[in-house]
Scaffold this active site. Sequence first.
Site, short mmCIF file in Angstrom:
data_model
loop_
_atom_site.label_atom_id
_atom_site.label_comp_id
_atom_site.label_asym_id
_atom_site.label_seq_id
_atom_site.Cartn_x
_atom_site.Cartn_y
_atom_site.Cartn_z
N SER A 10 -5.67 17.10 6.56
CA SER A 10 -5.38 19.11 6.58
C SER A 10 -6.48 19.32 5.74
O SER A 10 -7.01 20.23 6.29
CB SER A 10 -4.18 19.23 6.09
OG SER A 10 -3.71 18.08 4.55
N TYR A 151 -7.49 3.93 -9.09
CA TYR A 151 -8.01 4.01 -8.05
C TYR A 151 -8.19 2.93 -7.61
O TYR A 151 -8.62 2.76 -6.64
CB TYR A 151 -8.29 5.21 -7.82
CG TYR A 151 -9.51 5.96 -6.99
CD1 TYR A 151 -8.56 6.95 -6.11
CD2 TYR A 151 -10.68 5.93 -6.26
CE1 TYR A 151 -8.92 7.03 -5.06
CE2 TYR A 151 -11.58 5.76 -5.65
CZ TYR A 151 -10.73 6.70 -4.77
OH TYR A 151 -11.05 7.44 -3.54
P1 NAP Z 1 -9.09 15.31 -0.59
O1 NAP Z 1 -9.70 16.12 -0.01
O2 NAP Z 1 -8.28 15.57 -1.78
O3 NAP Z 1 -7.63 15.54 0.65
C1 NAP Z 1 -6.57 14.48 0.85
C2 NAP Z 1 -5.48 14.43 1.97
O4 NAP Z 1 -4.71 13.44 1.92
C3 NAP Z 1 -4.74 15.76 1.99
O5 NAP Z 1 -4.79 16.15 3.52
C4 NAP Z 1 -4.30 15.79 1.66
O6 NAP Z 1 -2.78 16.65 2.37
C5 NAP Z 1 -3.25 13.76 2.08
N1 NAP Z 1 -2.23 13.59 1.63
C6 NAP Z 1 -2.13 13.17 0.46
N2 NAP Z 1 -1.14 12.33 -0.41
C7 NAP Z 1 -0.38 12.43 0.38
C8 NAP Z 1 0.76 11.70 0.71
N3 NAP Z 1 1.47 11.00 -0.31
N4 NAP Z 1 0.92 11.60 2.43
C9 NAP Z 1 0.35 12.06 2.92
N5 NAP Z 1 -0.51 13.03 2.74
C10 NAP Z 1 -1.01 12.98 1.53
O7 NAP Z 1 -9.41 13.76 -0.68
P2 NAP Z 1 -10.71 13.78 0.45
O8 NAP Z 1 -11.54 13.47 -0.50
O9 NAP Z 1 -11.40 13.89 1.82
O10 NAP Z 1 -10.39 11.96 0.40
C11 NAP Z 1 -9.59 10.69 1.85
C12 NAP Z 1 -9.94 9.92 1.46
O11 NAP Z 1 -10.84 9.05 1.26
C13 NAP Z 1 -8.78 9.22 0.09
O12 NAP Z 1 -8.33 7.85 1.13
C14 NAP Z 1 -10.26 9.10 -0.86
O13 NAP Z 1 -9.30 8.20 -1.83
C15 NAP Z 1 -11.13 8.59 0.09
N6 NAP Z 1 -12.35 8.77 -1.14
C16 NAP Z 1 -12.64 9.60 -0.83
C17 NAP Z 1 -14.40 9.97 -1.30
C18 NAP Z 1 -14.89 11.32 -2.08
O14 NAP Z 1 -15.69 10.98 -1.91
N7 NAP Z 1 -14.65 12.50 -1.74
C19 NAP Z 1 -14.49 8.87 -1.79
C20 NAP Z 1 -14.35 7.53 -1.13
C21 NAP Z 1 -13.30 7.55 -1.00
P3 NAP Z 1 -1.87 17.39 1.83
O15 NAP Z 1 -3.79 18.49 2.39
O16 NAP Z 1 -0.69 18.10 2.41
O17 NAP Z 1 -2.21 17.92 0.14
#
Ligand code: NAP
Length: 243
Positions: A10, A151
Amino acid sequence: MKCAIVTGASRGIGKAIAIGLAKDGFQIVVNYLNNERKALETVAECEVYGVKAIAVQANVSDYEACRQLVSKAKETFGSIDVLVNNAGITKDNLLLRMKPEDFTNVIDANLTSAFHMMSFVTPIMLKQRSGRIINISSVVGIYGNKGQMNYAASKAGLIGMTKSAAKEIGVRGITVNAVAPGFIQTEMTDVLGDTFKETIIQNTALKCLGEAEDIANAVSFLASEKARYITGQVIQVDGGLSL
Ligand code: NAP
């Protein structure tokens, strides 16, 4: 037409991955937890590329919800060619202050979720004798980080899971890889203070934070025919932060 499921699509990285795969010609299942409006925006942005996309609410921490998510995808598109386990959360705290539920919730959402999804998708891919599974880990899972024990454990666990699954199901032409992002500008990292962000930038060889599309491009490659002989690998997309 091939089909890709992207969990947590999303917003943020998942959204960019979904749009990237739509550009590559995949039909897309946009999974989300709460944010239906944003999930429907992702669907609309995918459909610009002439593919069909659907939004499916499912809490990937829940085994039964994952079963329903995968059967909805199969019923709608007939095959599942790519699974991207992207959904993830943080609940940061120092070890001595971390509540047991903050540990468990992060493990469930980031790691157990990938096991759930792989349990239901793998039988379909085995029958097809093809498939791509891409797990979104983190550099924190490789190097650790203060205040992120839960994490880091979840993201390190995803790497072990990726390598084990690659050995187990490679014989049927299925590849399993992980992408480990560095610091990417999304809502997850918006909460970090400017001083912290500046330190990260200074420690990054390319002297900037990453964008969600940087991760989406790596996923597109791993999902493509060009990556057919790559499995069990972890691609770090971090601008040189870990050098
Ligand atoms: P984000 O902006 O917080 O988005 C999180 C997404 O996950 C949203 O679509 C949320 O849905 C969904 N979500 C959370 N819990 C869920 C569940 N239990 N079931 C289904 N959907 C769920 O996060 P992001 O930064 O894009 O991160 C995406 C991935 O990349 C994660 O695994 C994160 O750990 C990894 N990552 C991110 C970074 C970074 O710097 N941003 C770095 C390393 C790794 P809703 O919108 O409906 O809440």
